[in-house]
Write a protein that holds these residues in place. Sequence first.
Motif, mmCIF file in Angstrom:
data_model
loop_
_atom_site.group_PDB
_atom_site.id
_atom_site.type_symbol
_atom_site.label_atom_id
_atom_site.label_comp_id
_atom_site.label_asym_id
_atom_site.label_seq_id
_atom_site.Cartn_x
_atom_site.Cartn_y
_atom_site.Cartn_z
ATOM 1 N N GLY A 1 0.701 -1.174 0.254
ATOM 2 C CA GLY A 1 -0.020 -0.080 -0.166
ATOM 3 C C GLY A 1 0.890 1.225 -0.022
ATOM 4 O O GLY A 1 0.394 2.264 -0.723
ATOM 5 N N ALA A 2 1.948 1.216 0.823
ATOM 6 C CA ALA A 2 2.673 2.472 0.867
ATOM 7 C C ALA A 2 3.382 2.854 -0.554
ATOM 8 O O ALA A 2 3.528 3.960 -0.798
ATOM 9 C CB ALA A 2 3.775 2.381 1.717
ATOM 10 N N PHE A 3 3.981 1.572 -1.219
ATOM 11 C CA PHE A 3 4.441 2.033 -2.424
ATOM 12 C C PHE A 3 3.726 2.414 -3.389
ATOM 13 O O PHE A 3 3.666 3.281 -4.460
ATOM 14 C CB PHE A 3 5.107 0.689 -3.050
ATOM 15 N N GLU A 4 2.255 1.837 -3.620
ATOM 16 C CA GLU A 4 1.121 2.280 -4.546
ATOM 17 C C GLU A 4 0.929 3.691 -4.165
ATOM 18 O O GLU A 4 0.668 4.343 -5.013
ATOM 19 C CB GLU A 4 0.139 1.242 -4.350
ATOM 20 N N SER A 5 0.651 4.071 -3.078
ATOM 21 C CA SER A 5 0.495 5.500 -2.637
ATOM 22 C C SER A 5 1.382 6.446 -3.009
ATOM 23 O O SER A 5 1.249 7.422 -3.602
ATOM 24 C CB SER A 5 0.314 5.521 -1.074
ATOM 25 N N ALA A 6 2.495 5.916 -2.872
ATOM 26 C CA ALA A 6 3.841 6.772 -3.228
ATOM 27 C C ALA A 6 3.939 6.885 -5.044
ATOM 28 O O ALA A 6 4.289 8.122 -5.299
ATOM 29 C CB ALA A 6 5.096 6.170 -3.178
ATOM 30 N N LYS A 7 3.431 5.913 -5.568
ATOM 31 C CA LYS A 7 3.605 5.977 -7.061
ATOM 32 C C LYS A 7 2.206 6.991 -7.479
ATOM 33 O O LYS A 7 2.439 7.789 -8.302
ATOM 34 C CB LYS A 7 2.905 4.679 -7.709
ATOM 35 N N ARG A 8 1.216 6.712 -6.768
ATOM 36 C CA ARG A 8 0.057 7.731 -7.175
ATOM 37 C C ARG A 8 0.304 9.154 -6.916
ATOM 38 O O ARG A 8 -0.028 10.032 -7.878
ATOM 39 C CB ARG A 8 -1.369 7.141 -6.428
ATOM 40 N N LEU A 9 0.884 9.418 -5.716
ATOM 41 C CA LEU A 9 1.168 10.838 -5.420
ATOM 42 C C LEU A 9 2.548 11.282 -6.311
ATOM 43 O O LEU A 9 2.513 12.317 -6.563
ATOM 44 C CB LEU A 9 1.713 10.867 -3.707
ATOM 45 N N CYS A 10 3.310 10.565 -6.869
ATOM 46 C CA CYS A 10 4.336 10.869 -7.959
ATOM 47 C C CYS A 10 3.742 11.210 -9.132
ATOM 48 O O CYS A 10 4.067 12.246 -9.655
ATOM 49 C CB CYS A 10 5.420 9.866 -7.795
ATOM 50 N N ILE A 11 2.798 10.532 -9.628
ATOM 51 C CA ILE A 11 2.242 10.746 -10.720
ATOM 52 C C ILE A 11 1.375 12.148 -10.559
ATOM 53 O O ILE A 11 1.162 12.980 -11.615
ATOM 54 C CB ILE A 11 1.234 9.942 -11.270
ATOM 55 N N GLN A 12 0.769 12.128 -9.357
ATOM 56 C CA GLN A 12 0.095 13.595 -9.360
ATOM 57 C C GLN A 12 0.612 14.834 -9.168
ATOM 58 O O GLN A 12 0.383 15.837 -9.679
ATOM 59 C CB GLN A 12 -0.902 13.117 -8.024
ATOM 60 N N ALA A 13 2.029 14.530 -8.748
ATOM 61 C CA ALA A 13 2.894 15.606 -8.626
ATOM 62 C C ALA A 13 3.357 16.089 -10.103
ATOM 63 O O ALA A 13 3.676 17.168 -10.123
ATOM 64 C CB ALA A 13 4.173 15.312 -7.640
ATOM 65 N N LEU A 14 3.684 14.938 -10.922
ATOM 66 C CA LEU A 14 4.196 15.314 -12.226
ATOM 67 C C LEU A 14 2.985 15.971 -13.058
ATOM 68 O O LEU A 14 3.123 16.862 -13.907
ATOM 69 C CB LEU A 14 4.374 14.127 -12.858
#
Length: 84
Positions: free
Chosen positions: A47-60
Amino acid sequence: MVIETSFDVRWREPVWVKTSAGIPQAVRGPRQALDFLTYRRPALSDGAFESAKRLCIQALRKETTCDAARRSFIDAARQADLDA
């Protein structure tokens, strides 16, 4: 529909993580963090990795702050014992 992105966003301070070989690597922004999470450590997909991926995409996409993506990436790295 056009989605505005910014692939050159960098964090003020890099996040240091360990590669699969145990070598420290500097991750300097959400694009590099997303690459690390997707290709360098794909087997770690909790879950932490998936959340980090999602937030990185959102930041981009400029849908969240780079600081939020950085904090999420740090949390994921710590939970997986990858912080260097």
